[in-house]
Design an enzyme around this catalytic site. Structure first.
Site, short mmCIF file in Angstrom:
data_model
loop_
_atom_site.label_atom_id
_atom_site.label_comp_id
_atom_site.label_asym_id
_atom_site.label_seq_id
_atom_site.Cartn_x
_atom_site.Cartn_y
_atom_site.Cartn_z
N LYS A 198 0.86 -1.18 0.00
CA LYS A 198 0.00 0.00 0.00
C LYS A 198 0.90 1.23 0.00
O LYS A 198 1.69 1.43 0.94
CB LYS A 198 -0.93 -0.01 1.21
CG LYS A 198 -2.04 -1.05 1.13
CD LYS A 198 -2.93 -0.99 2.35
CE LYS A 198 -4.12 -1.94 2.17
NZ LYS A 198 -3.69 -3.34 1.95
N ASP B 179 -1.34 -2.35 -4.20
CA ASP B 179 -2.73 -2.33 -3.74
C ASP B 179 -3.33 -0.95 -4.01
O ASP B 179 -2.63 0.06 -3.99
CB ASP B 179 -2.81 -2.61 -2.24
CG ASP B 179 -2.64 -4.09 -1.91
OD1 ASP B 179 -2.74 -4.91 -2.82
OD2 ASP B 179 -2.40 -4.40 -0.73
N MET B 180 -4.64 -0.94 -4.26
CA MET B 180 -5.32 0.34 -4.46
C MET B 180 -6.07 0.70 -3.19
O MET B 180 -6.70 -0.15 -2.55
CB MET B 180 -6.29 0.24 -5.65
CG MET B 180 -6.71 1.58 -6.20
SD MET B 180 -5.31 2.54 -6.90
CE MET B 180 -5.02 1.67 -8.44
N GLN C 90 -10.51 -1.38 -8.70
CA GLN C 90 -11.69 -1.61 -7.88
C GLN C 90 -12.95 -1.33 -8.70
O GLN C 90 -13.13 -0.20 -9.16
CB GLN C 90 -11.64 -0.71 -6.65
CG GLN C 90 -10.38 -0.94 -5.81
CD GLN C 90 -10.22 0.07 -4.69
OE1 GLN C 90 -10.38 -0.25 -3.53
NE2 GLN C 90 -9.88 1.30 -5.05
N ARG D 214 -4.98 -7.05 -10.72
CA ARG D 214 -5.92 -7.71 -9.81
C ARG D 214 -7.20 -6.89 -9.76
O ARG D 214 -7.19 -5.70 -9.43
CB ARG D 214 -5.33 -7.81 -8.40
CG ARG D 214 -6.28 -8.48 -7.39
CD ARG D 214 -5.84 -8.20 -5.96
NE ARG D 214 -4.48 -8.63 -5.71
CZ ARG D 214 -3.67 -8.03 -4.83
NH1 ARG D 214 -4.08 -6.97 -4.15
NH2 ARG D 214 -2.44 -8.46 -4.65
N LYS E 38 -13.69 -5.81 -5.92
CA LYS E 38 -14.90 -4.99 -5.91
C LYS E 38 -14.66 -3.65 -5.21
O LYS E 38 -15.20 -2.64 -5.61
CB LYS E 38 -16.04 -5.75 -5.24
CG LYS E 38 -16.51 -6.94 -6.06
CD LYS E 38 -17.70 -7.64 -5.42
CE LYS E 38 -18.13 -8.84 -6.26
NZ LYS E 38 -19.30 -9.54 -5.67
N GLY E 39 -13.82 -3.64 -4.16
CA GLY E 39 -13.53 -2.40 -3.45
C GLY E 39 -13.94 -2.49 -2.00
O GLY E 39 -14.98 -3.05 -1.68
N ALA E 40 -13.11 -1.93 -1.11
CA ALA E 40 -13.35 -2.10 0.32
C ALA E 40 -13.20 -0.80 1.12
O ALA E 40 -12.95 -0.84 2.31
CB ALA E 40 -12.38 -3.15 0.87
N HIS F 268 -14.26 -13.67 -3.87
CA HIS F 268 -14.74 -14.89 -3.23
C HIS F 268 -16.14 -15.24 -3.72
O HIS F 268 -16.72 -16.24 -3.29
CB HIS F 268 -14.79 -14.70 -1.70
CG HIS F 268 -13.50 -14.26 -1.12
ND1 HIS F 268 -13.17 -12.93 -0.94
CD2 HIS F 268 -12.42 -14.96 -0.71
CE1 HIS F 268 -11.97 -12.83 -0.42
NE2 HIS F 268 -11.48 -14.05 -0.27
N ARG G 263 -12.41 -6.19 6.52
CA ARG G 263 -12.88 -7.55 6.30
C ARG G 263 -14.25 -7.76 6.96
O ARG G 263 -15.11 -8.44 6.42
CB ARG G 263 -11.88 -8.56 6.88
CG ARG G 263 -10.50 -8.52 6.26
CD ARG G 263 -10.44 -8.91 4.80
NE ARG G 263 -10.89 -7.89 3.87
CZ ARG G 263 -10.18 -6.83 3.50
NH1 ARG G 263 -8.96 -6.64 4.00
NH2 ARG G 263 -10.67 -5.97 2.64
#
Length: 309
Positions: A98, A135-136, A164, A185, A188-190, A228, A290
């Protein structure tokens, strides 16, 4: 309803202290985080690779506010890569970073500081036979992160990046990155994003994911399917077949501790399956995201607070 609340909580220092101090937290965190330090995490890496899985390792940390801590992040990744090389795991393990942990958000030259720090990591990754994926993070970092990607790929063309699907701009970014040698990669986005830059409902995010997935599989790069969701996995396999992609010309990625049986099923079926393995003491932000992503994760955590009978 709880997702946005948990995402906001992921940046609360007060709640961080409460959650970290709760006696039941550690066993739950251990489900998603492979230890507070490198060597316990390496036990997990050895177990996963022995089971036919590949890994990408993330030394947890983000939103760094001083140069010294950014250099500490760089040095932690250099130690990680040296350890992977000593264990002869360069072909099975890569690293994810990151850029906010490398100084990207520093007010005076943050972009250049992050680039300088991560360049050292990319150089060692190349020397040890592996690579780096950027990582985004939230939408304000996308332009800077993609600019770092372009710079790194000049000398380290296997450097990857994350897109994302919930961001409106992602389809255009996917088209730009679906080129020979490019590793992307798709997730969906978090992060909690405003409505003027990102889709807010799950169905729209899913549809955007499929559109971007199609772009990547029809392109000439290397898609990494970060999901997932059984529907997205099935769609990716259909797109691979439709575009004549052989095994090894794309891969699936899942998070450590989530859908482990499916991870092993896909690997046994001949799919390339990579597990995102986070480790480190600064686990709080990752952990809260998560919980926000899946109600089942939150239920699992809350049940841990219930008194035993």
């Amino acid at each position: 309803m709880l997702g946005p609340v948990l995402l906001a909580a992921s940046r609360s220092d007060r709640l961080r202290r409460v959650v970290a101090a709760a006696p039941v937290t550690r066993p739950v965190v251990d489900r998603f985080v492979a230890g507070d330090a490198l060597h316990p995490a390496m036990d997990t890496v050895h177990a996963l690779t022995a089971a036919g899985l590949e890994v990408t390792l993330d030394h947890l940390g983000e939103d760094v506010t001083d140069r010294a801590t950014a250099r500490q992040t760089r040095d932690a990744y250099l130690r990680l890569l040296e350890t992977l090389a000593t264990a002869d795991l360069g072909g099975r393990a890569e690293v994810s970073v990151k850029l906010s942990a490398f100084g990207q958000a520093l007010p005076d030259g943050g972009h250049d500081i992050a680039l300088e720090n991560v360049r050292a990591v990319a150089e060692l990754a190349t020397a040890t036979g592996t690579t780096v994926t950027l990582d985004m993070e939230d939408h304000t970092t996308v332009d800077s992160t993609l600019a770092v990607l372009r710079e790194l790929r000049r000398e380290h063309p296997r450097t990857g990046a994350v897109l994302q699907s919930y961001l409106f701009r992602t389809e255009a970014d996917a088209k730009e990155l679906a080129t020979v040698g490019s590793r992307v990669r798709l997730v969906k986005g978090a992060y909690k994003e405003p409505a003027h830059v990102a889709y807010q409902d799950r169905k729209s995010v899913d549809r955007a994911y499929v559109r971007a997935l199609r772009i990547l599989f029809e392109g000439e790069g290397y898609p990494m399917v970060g999901s997932h969701d059984p529907r997205m996995i099935a769609i990716a396999q259909e797109l691979a077949a439709r575009n004549g992609r052989a095994a090894g010309s794309y891969e699936f990625q899942m998070l450590y501790g989530i859908r482990t049986a499916e991870q092993r099923r896909l690997a046994a079926a001949g799919e390339r399956m990579r597990i995102y393995v986070p480790y480190g003491a600064d686990w709080y932000g990752y952990f809260m995201r998560r919980l926000a992503e899946r109600p089942a994760n939150l239920a699992f955590f809350l049940r841990s607070f219930a008194p035993s009978r």
